[in-house]
Structure formats: C-alpha cells, structure tokens
Design an enzyme around this catalytic site. Structure first.
Site, PDB file in Angstrom:
ATOM      1  N   SER A 154       0.777  -0.955  -0.209  1.00 18.20           N
ATOM      2  CA  SER A 154       0.341   0.435  -0.380  1.00 18.20           C
ATOM      3  C   SER A 154       1.148   1.333  -0.209  1.00 18.20           C
ATOM      4  CB  SER A 154      -1.145  -0.272   1.290  1.00 18.20           C
ATOM      5  OG  SER A 154      -1.686   1.074   1.516  1.00 18.20           O
ATOM      6  N   TYR A 210      -0.871  -1.109  10.038  1.00 16.57           N
ATOM      7  CA  TYR A 210      -0.864  -1.519   8.610  1.00 16.57           C
ATOM      8  C   TYR A 210       0.036  -1.087   8.511  1.00 16.57           C
ATOM      9  CZ  TYR A 210      -3.648  -1.373   3.747  1.00 16.57           C
ATOM     10  OH  TYR A 210      -3.970  -1.133   2.951  1.00 16.57           O
TER      11      TYR A 210
END
Ligand code: NDP
Length: 248
Positions: free
Chosen positions: A143, A156
C-alpha cells in the site's frame, strides 16, 4: 493476446475487491486460477462462476492466510490437482485502524498476521516448488501507506512496509533460480475496505490524487498482470505504486 496460457496462479483473498479483480484479469489471460477466502463463501462462489464463465479452470478454497499449515495444505492440493504453480499473488488483507493510544494488542496482532505473516506463509509454502520449476512470479500487495505511513494506521503501515522489506529480500534470495518477487502499492481503490471510511476521510484522500479519481480493482489488476507475466521478465524486487500519482 493471452499472456498466461498454461500458467497456474494462486491469489489470496479473491472473493471480493482487488483480489477479485486480479483473479478475473489473470483468467482473462488464460491462467488457471485458485483463490482463497476466509468467510464470504457466497461471494467466493459467485467469483468462481465468473472465472469458469471465462473458460478457465478455477477453484475457490477456504484457507486462512494467517496459518502456515493451511498455506502448506493449499499448495499441496494445487500441485496434486494442477501439477505446477507459477504465479502467487499475496493480496489478502485487513485493517483495524486506530491511533496508537487506542490501538489494542489484538488489533496489532490481527493486522500483522493477516497482512504480513500470511505473505511469509504462502511464500514459504511455495518456494520449493518454484525452485524446482526454475520459474515463478510472486506479487505482493502492499500500500502507499507502507511507503509513507499514515496516522491511525500504525499496524497496517507496519505490515505493508514489512511486505516491501520481505519482498526485496526474497527477490535477492531466489533471483538466481528465475523466481521474481515484486510489490504493488495501491493508493485509494474503491472496494469494501474503503467503503467503510467516513466521507470526509475519502474526500481528504481524493484531494491528494493528481489524477483526481479513486482507483479501481482493474487498475491494480493490470499492474499485477504485467508483473505476473513474461512482460516483466527482467523486473524483480520493485515496488510499483498504482495510486493516481499520490506518491509523487
Ligand atoms: P477487501 O476487504 O475488499 O477484501 C479483502 C479480501 O481478503 C477478501 O477476499 C477477504 O476474504 C480476504 N481475507 C481477509 N482475511 C483473510 C484471511 N485471514 N485469509 C484469507 N483471506 C482473507 O479488501 P481490498 O480488496 O480493498 O484490499 C485487498 C488488498 O489490497 C489488501 O491487502 C489491502 O490491504 C490492499 N490495499 C487496498 C487498498 C484500497 O484502497 N482498497 C489500498 C492499498 C492496499 P473474505 O471475503 O472471506 O473475508
């Protein structure tokens, strides 16, 4: 043109969102596609039907990406049925967002296990096969948050940054056997994961995107196709952002 004829691909988390888009793209190019899910059986069966409608062999397997023994069984079953495994896309992922002040230990563990340990599990399970084949392409979905960090997503971001370090290391370890390992770093992509966000947060993200739109699963899948196929035979250990320019 079918870029993946006679190839066998495994995609984790293919029941919806980006994973579903990747499964469809690989199948459109002729690959046999096995994908996993953990809870959405109905959605998984619908994706399976779409894949079969494209005329390829496909399987949907309930397999928890956090468990090494399930990854080993999955790879064993794929080899028993299809005899090879050329492409692995580690896509399964979750969020458990919170500021560090409020982040619970279980939110940290769940995100690290699902997003990062899962990549270790599947790669470990598949490496012997790819070494013997002298061929393999591993594509890991990170990401932009793994590159830049993001307040409220320390777990995350750590998992997605971990994927980048892992993938560069594996690219160095396995490159001499013609096994490539690359990373795709999506930006803001419209899926159930981002549908859960507040509109104000969504608007904030979109404002930072030079191309002025959210991405689609197909935008990500096109880059995965490039990395999975022989179009990228001299590309390994790279992180390719698919983010409408968000990282510029
Ligand atoms: P979704 O929440 O829409 O889909 C997640 C998928 O992962 C589902 O198929 C889900 O299966 C599967 N999954 C979750 N946990 C497990 C597990 N333990 N074992 C096996 N499968 C599991 O997510 P997205 O499509 O949005 O995201 C896909 C990937 O892309 C993730 O890694 C995410 O971090 C990354 N990403 C997404 C971005 C975005 O904007 N959407 C941006 C950057 C990266 P089930 O349906 O059974 O729950």
């Amino acid at each position: 043109m079918q870029l993946l004829k006679d190839k066998v691909a495994l995609v984790t988390g293919g029941s919806r969102g980006i994973g579903k888009g990747i499964c469809l793209k690989l199948a459109e190019h002729g690959a046999t596609v096995v994908f996993t899910y953990v809870s959405s059986e109905e959605a998984a069966n619908a994706v399976l039907q779409e894949l079969k409608d494209l005329g390829v062999s496909a399987r949907a397997v309930r397999s928890d990406a956090t468990k090494l023994n399930e990854a080993e069984k999955l790879v064993e079953d794929i080899l028993a049925e299809f005899g090879a495994l050329h492409i692995v896309v580690n896509n399964a992922g979750i969020t458990r967002d919170n500021l560090l002040m409020r982040m619970r230990e279980e939110d940290w563990d769940a995100v690290i296990d699902t997003n990062l340990k899962s990549v270790f599990n599947i790669t470990k399970a598949v490496q012997r096969t790819m070494l013997k084949q002298r061929e393999g392409s591993i594509v890991n979905i990170s990401s932009v948050v793994g590159v830049e960090g993001n307040a409220g997503q320390a777990n995350y971001a750590a998992s997605k940054a971990g994927i980048i370090g892992f993938s560069k290391s594996i690219a160095k370890e396995l490159g001499s056997r013609n096994i490539r390992c690359n990373v795709v770093a999506p930006g803001f992509i419209e899926t159930e994961m981002t549908a859960a966000l507040d509109q104000a947060v969504v608007d904030g993200w979109k404002a930072t995107i030079p191309l002025k739109r959210a991405g689609t699963p197909e935008d990500v899948a096109n880059t995965v196709l490039f990395l999975a196929s022989d179009l990228s035979t001299y590309v390994t250990g790279q992180v390719i952002p698919v983010c409408g320019g968000m990282l510029i």
